[in-house]
Design a protein around this motif. Sequence first.
Motif, PDB file in Angstrom:
ATOM      1  N   ALA A 198      26.184   1.574  47.655  1.00 21.92           N
ATOM      2  CA  ALA A 198      26.646   2.620  46.744  1.00 21.92           C
ATOM      3  C   ALA A 198      26.388   3.997  47.352  1.00 21.92           C
ATOM      4  N   SER A 254      28.786   4.856  50.170  1.00 24.36           N
ATOM      5  CA  SER A 254      30.141   5.170  49.703  1.00 24.36           C
ATOM      6  C   SER A 254      30.295   6.648  49.341  1.00 24.36           C
ATOM      7  N   LEU A 262      27.105  11.291  42.610  1.00 26.40           N
ATOM      8  CA  LEU A 262      26.186  10.272  42.134  1.00 26.40           C
ATOM      9  C   LEU A 262      25.605  10.795  40.827  1.00 26.40           C
ATOM     10  N   VAL A 317      22.875   0.054  39.278  1.00 26.79           N
ATOM     11  CA  VAL A 317      23.753   0.859  40.120  1.00 26.79           C
ATOM     12  C   VAL A 317      25.168   0.358  39.881  1.00 26.79           C
ATOM     13  N   PHE A 342      29.536   1.264  40.655  1.00 24.88           N
ATOM     14  CA  PHE A 342      30.620   2.091  41.170  1.00 24.88           C
ATOM     15  C   PHE A 342      31.424   2.523  39.955  1.00 24.88           C
ATOM     16  N   ASP A 371      31.099   9.176  40.591  1.00 21.81           N
ATOM     17  CA  ASP A 371      31.854   8.164  41.320  1.00 21.81           C
ATOM     18  C   ASP A 371      30.997   6.909  41.459  1.00 21.81           C
ATOM     19  N   VAL A 372      29.698   7.143  41.506  1.00 19.87           N
ATOM     20  CA  VAL A 372      28.679   6.095  41.523  1.00 19.87           C
ATOM     21  C   VAL A 372      27.648   6.521  40.495  1.00 19.87           C
TER      22      VAL A 372
END
Length: 178
Positions: free
Chosen positions: A32, A35, A102, A119, A121, A139-140
Motif C-alpha cells: 500500500a 503504491s 494516505l 490497510v 486501497f 487513495d490508500v
Amino acid sequence: MTFDDFLMPETLSADADARREPDAADFEFECAMLSLGKLPVILCIGSDRVTGDCLGPIVGQLLVEHGVNAFVYGTLDRPVTALNLKDAVRHIKSAHGDKKVLAIDSSVGRFSDIGKIRVAFGSIAPGSADGKKLPKVGDVSVTATVTDPQKTPLSAVRLGTVYSLALQIANRIIGCLQ
C-alpha cells in the motif's frame, strides 16, 4: 498490584515491533505504501480533544517529529478535524494535485476488533460512525479500531490504547518511507 503490573507489555513496545517476524499484514502495508509513490501526502484525521479520535493527530505528530519524507497534514498542534477537513482536502488538491494521499483515522467496531489496524486501497469516510457527511478521502487508508461504541464511547477510550496503535502505524510508515 506491583509496579511490574504497569509496565508496557513487550508486544506493544517500539522495540518489539522491530524484532518480530514480518507477516502478511506487513506485506500488505508495504504494498500500500509503495503504491503512493515518492513524497506521498499523509492526511492524519481526528481531534486532539477526544481521546478515541486522536489516533490521526498522534500519528501525524510522530511522523513530523521523525522528519518523515512526506507531506503530513494533521498533528496534535494542527489537527485535521470534521470542522476543517473540507479546507484541508481543497488545499491538498491545490498544492499536491499529482500526489496520492494516505488517509489515517481511528474507527469504531466490534469489541473483538479493538486494536486491529486495517490497510485498504481506496478512500475512507471520516465521521461516518457519527452520521457526519464529510468528503471521502485517500487513495490508500489506514484505520485502527479503538473502541466498541456499545461498550465505551470515543471520549472514554484509554490514551494508552490509542498511543500504542499510533506508534505502530507511525513506525510502519517510517520504515516504508526510508
